[in-house]
Design a protein around this motif. Structure first.
Motif, mmCIF file in Angstrom:
data_model
loop_
_atom_site.group_PDB
_atom_site.id
_atom_site.type_symbol
_atom_site.label_atom_id
_atom_site.label_comp_id
_atom_site.label_asym_id
_atom_site.label_seq_id
_atom_site.Cartn_x
_atom_site.Cartn_y
_atom_site.Cartn_z
ATOM 1 N N UNK A 164 -7.531 37.254 22.171
ATOM 2 C CA UNK A 164 -6.559 37.237 21.072
ATOM 3 C C UNK A 164 -5.844 35.896 21.055
ATOM 4 N N UNK A 165 -5.690 35.339 19.875
ATOM 5 C CA UNK A 165 -5.065 34.026 19.713
ATOM 6 C C UNK A 165 -3.951 34.107 18.687
ATOM 7 N N UNK A 166 -3.167 33.023 18.633
ATOM 8 C CA UNK A 166 -2.153 32.910 17.581
ATOM 9 C C UNK A 166 -1.818 31.435 17.394
ATOM 10 N N UNK A 167 -1.730 31.031 16.125
ATOM 11 C CA UNK A 167 -1.349 29.656 15.796
ATOM 12 C C UNK A 167 0.159 29.505 15.965
ATOM 13 N N UNK A 168 0.586 28.342 16.430
ATOM 14 C CA UNK A 168 2.004 28.107 16.692
ATOM 15 C C UNK A 168 2.855 28.322 15.440
ATOM 16 N N UNK A 169 2.310 28.049 14.260
ATOM 17 C CA UNK A 169 3.069 28.250 13.021
ATOM 18 C C UNK A 169 3.401 29.716 12.815
ATOM 19 N N UNK A 170 2.506 30.611 13.216
ATOM 20 C CA UNK A 170 2.758 32.041 13.062
ATOM 21 C C UNK A 170 3.728 32.564 14.113
ATOM 22 N N UNK B 147 7.140 31.655 12.622
ATOM 23 C CA UNK B 147 7.620 32.498 11.539
ATOM 24 C C UNK B 147 8.006 33.890 12.041
ATOM 25 N N UNK B 148 7.351 34.379 13.091
ATOM 26 C CA UNK B 148 7.744 35.658 13.678
ATOM 27 C C UNK B 148 9.123 35.544 14.339
ATOM 28 N N UNK B 149 9.364 34.436 15.035
ATOM 29 C CA UNK B 149 10.668 34.221 15.665
ATOM 30 C C UNK B 149 11.778 34.160 14.623
ATOM 31 N N UNK B 150 11.553 33.402 13.559
ATOM 32 C CA UNK B 150 12.570 33.277 12.516
ATOM 33 C C UNK B 150 12.839 34.626 11.851
ATOM 34 N N UNK C 86 16.010 39.837 10.614
ATOM 35 C CA UNK C 86 15.600 41.192 10.262
ATOM 36 C C UNK C 86 16.401 42.237 11.035
ATOM 37 N N UNK C 87 16.524 43.426 10.446
ATOM 38 C CA UNK C 87 17.141 44.579 11.110
ATOM 39 C C UNK C 87 16.011 45.375 11.748
ATOM 40 N N UNK C 88 15.772 45.147 13.027
ATOM 41 C CA UNK C 88 14.580 45.669 13.682
ATOM 42 C C UNK C 88 14.854 46.952 14.453
ATOM 43 N N UNK C 89 13.802 47.767 14.575
ATOM 44 C CA UNK C 89 13.915 49.035 15.293
ATOM 45 C C UNK C 89 13.205 48.993 16.643
ATOM 46 N N UNK C 90 12.396 47.984 16.864
ATOM 47 C CA UNK C 90 11.640 47.879 18.106
ATOM 48 C C UNK C 90 12.095 46.659 18.895
ATOM 49 N N UNK D 219 4.164 43.734 14.131
ATOM 50 C CA UNK D 219 4.685 42.432 13.711
ATOM 51 C C UNK D 219 4.663 42.311 12.193
ATOM 52 N N UNK D 220 3.567 42.735 11.585
ATOM 53 C CA UNK D 220 3.439 42.628 10.132
ATOM 54 C C UNK D 220 4.391 43.583 9.412
ATOM 55 N N UNK D 221 4.456 44.829 9.894
ATOM 56 C CA UNK D 221 5.234 45.852 9.191
ATOM 57 C C UNK D 221 6.736 45.691 9.372
ATOM 58 N N UNK D 222 7.177 45.408 10.604
ATOM 59 C CA UNK D 222 8.617 45.354 10.872
ATOM 60 C C UNK D 222 9.205 43.960 10.671
ATOM 61 N N UNK D 223 8.452 42.939 11.045
ATOM 62 C CA UNK D 223 8.943 41.572 10.876
ATOM 63 C C UNK D 223 8.589 41.003 9.503
ATOM 64 N N UNK D 224 7.675 41.673 8.814
ATOM 65 C CA UNK D 224 7.277 41.186 7.498
ATOM 66 C C UNK D 224 6.464 39.911 7.545
ATOM 67 N N UNK D 225 5.787 39.668 8.660
ATOM 68 C CA UNK D 225 5.027 38.433 8.825
ATOM 69 C C UNK D 225 3.694 38.528 8.097
ATOM 70 N N UNK D 226 3.431 37.573 7.227
ATOM 71 C CA UNK D 226 2.131 37.402 6.612
ATOM 72 C C UNK D 226 1.512 36.167 7.245
ATOM 73 N N UNK D 227 0.490 36.368 8.030
ATOM 74 C CA UNK D 227 -0.058 35.295 8.847
ATOM 75 C C UNK D 227 -0.497 34.099 8.017
ATOM 76 N N UNK D 228 -0.060 32.923 8.437
ATOM 77 C CA UNK D 228 -0.538 31.682 7.826
ATOM 78 C C UNK D 228 -1.998 31.471 8.189
ATOM 79 N N UNK D 229 -2.326 31.815 9.439
ATOM 80 C CA UNK D 229 -3.693 31.642 9.932
ATOM 81 C C UNK D 229 -4.167 32.957 10.571
ATOM 82 N N UNK D 230 -4.712 33.872 9.765
ATOM 83 C CA UNK D 230 -5.151 35.160 10.297
ATOM 84 C C UNK D 230 -6.376 35.062 11.199
#
Length: 353
Positions: free
Chosen positions: A246-252, A255-258, A263-267, A323-334
């Motif tokens: 599993x990988x992740x681009x630094x840009x994503x 955006x998850x951190x921001x 966000x008002x998170x439950x997890x 991450x997608x559902x609660x943070x609302x992140x739409x991956x820049x690089x899926x």
């Protein structure tokens, strides 16, 4: 009382001192005894009082690859950013990039660095565990807790790793999967997660743990490895035998951190990975195609160094739905394909390589 009245009446200076002393008794400990915290910290508090608006102040323990990208994005949005590194040489490099940096060796700490933390509203922890030590900062959690309790911390996030999950035989795992790390690095990460979550709860805030996949981005990718003509290390070759990474681009990650800040998170725990867990050999093959297309003949690679062998080690595919559902992140690089294409598109011609 009668004696005090005579003194203050005859000596105005004494009366003024007594008045200041009474006022000081109502102040928090950090203002009664300013020597306990840094002058910088006192200034932070005064600035907040004068403006009557909480400042956006981020302190980063460990200004590494991800943290520098994130810090720069926050700076562009008007945040005050400070962080730590472990050497004078690294401090100079970071200061040349415009980062306010403090040298902090967690094994031999200077407490005045931790004193500064009570100024900050946000704390990002990006410090890896150390063999036979564990999380180096949590060694001093009592001291750290006392500093943060005097401050105005609103957000705390620890950057962890998907290594905590261990081996699922290639099955998909989410944040509810019970971590069973078989390797020491995963065990230390899991212990650090528990420590930072507990510290956040003790401080009365909701802490977050981000479990990151393999991190890549500009200057740190399969393309960069090929262009620099570096040989793969033994550990990289071992990772190359996995069916899934599993990988992740630094840009994503950024955006998850921001998103977690606003966000008002439950997890509390989030997997931060892309949608495409792929073997390392496949990634390098695609990277070489991109390089050869843009700079034909520039790189010849010993394919045996990245060919897959029989799978060994921990096999898992990591889900990112939370991450997608609660943070609302739409991956820049899926996928690594999008990420590598972006990296090479923005690269200058490697004349010196």
């Amino acid at each position: 009382m009668e004696t005090q009245t005579i003194l203050t009446a005859k000596h105005p200076a004494t009366w003024a001192f007594s008045r200041r002393l009474n006022q000081a008794s109502q102040l928090p400990i950090s203002q009664k005894f300013p020597s306990l915290i840094s002058k910088t910290c006192i200034k932070c508090k005064r600035d907040e009082i004068r403006s009557n608006v909480p400042s956006k102040k981020m302190f980063i323990l460990g200004l590494g690859y991800v943290s520098q990208f994130f810090a720069q994005e926050l700076k562009n949005q008007g945040w005050d950013i400070s962080g730590t590194c472990t050497s004078i040489t690294k401090k100079k490099e970071l200061e040349e990039k415009g980062f306010d940096t403090h040298v902090f060796d967690a094994c031999h700490p200077e407490w005045k660095i931790l004193d500064i933390l009570s100024c900050y509203t946000h704390l990002l922890v990006s410090v890896p565990p150390i063999e036979n030590v564990g999380d180096p900062v949590l060694q001093h959690q009592d001291h750290l807790r006392s500093r943060l309790l005097r401050g105005n911390l609103q957000w705390l996030c620890y950057l962890s790793s998907t290594s905590v999950y261990g081996d699922s035989k290639g099955a998909w795992v989410d944040e509810d999967f019970s971590p069973q790390p078989s390797k020491n690095v995963g065990k230390m990460r899991l212990s650090a997660e528990e420590g930072w979550l507990k510290l956040g709860h003790d401080l009365g805030i909701s802490p977050y743990v981000f479990r990151l996949g393999g991190i890549y981005g500009p200057g740190r990718s399969a393309i960069d490895t090929l262009l620099k003509k570096r040989h793969l290390s033994d550990s990289q070759k071992r990772r190359g035998s996995r069916n899934f990474t599993s990988r992740v681009h630094v840009a994503d990650i950024c955006q998850a951190l921001k998103a977690s800040i606003s966000a008002d998170l439950h997890s509390e725990i989030y997997n931060v990975v892309d949608d495409d867990p792929a073997p390392r050999a496949e990634v390098f093959e695609f990277a070489q195609q991109l390089v050869n297309k843009r700079w034909p003949g520039l790189v010849t690679t010993n394919k045996s160094s990245i060919e897959r062998t029989d799978p060994i080690g921990e096999e898992k595919r990591v889900l990112n739905a939370r991450m997608k559902n609660e943070l609302g992140v739409k991956l820049v690089h899926p996928s690594y394909r999008s990420g590598l294409q972006s990296i090479i598109h923005h690269m200058p011609d490697p004349v010196s390589l």
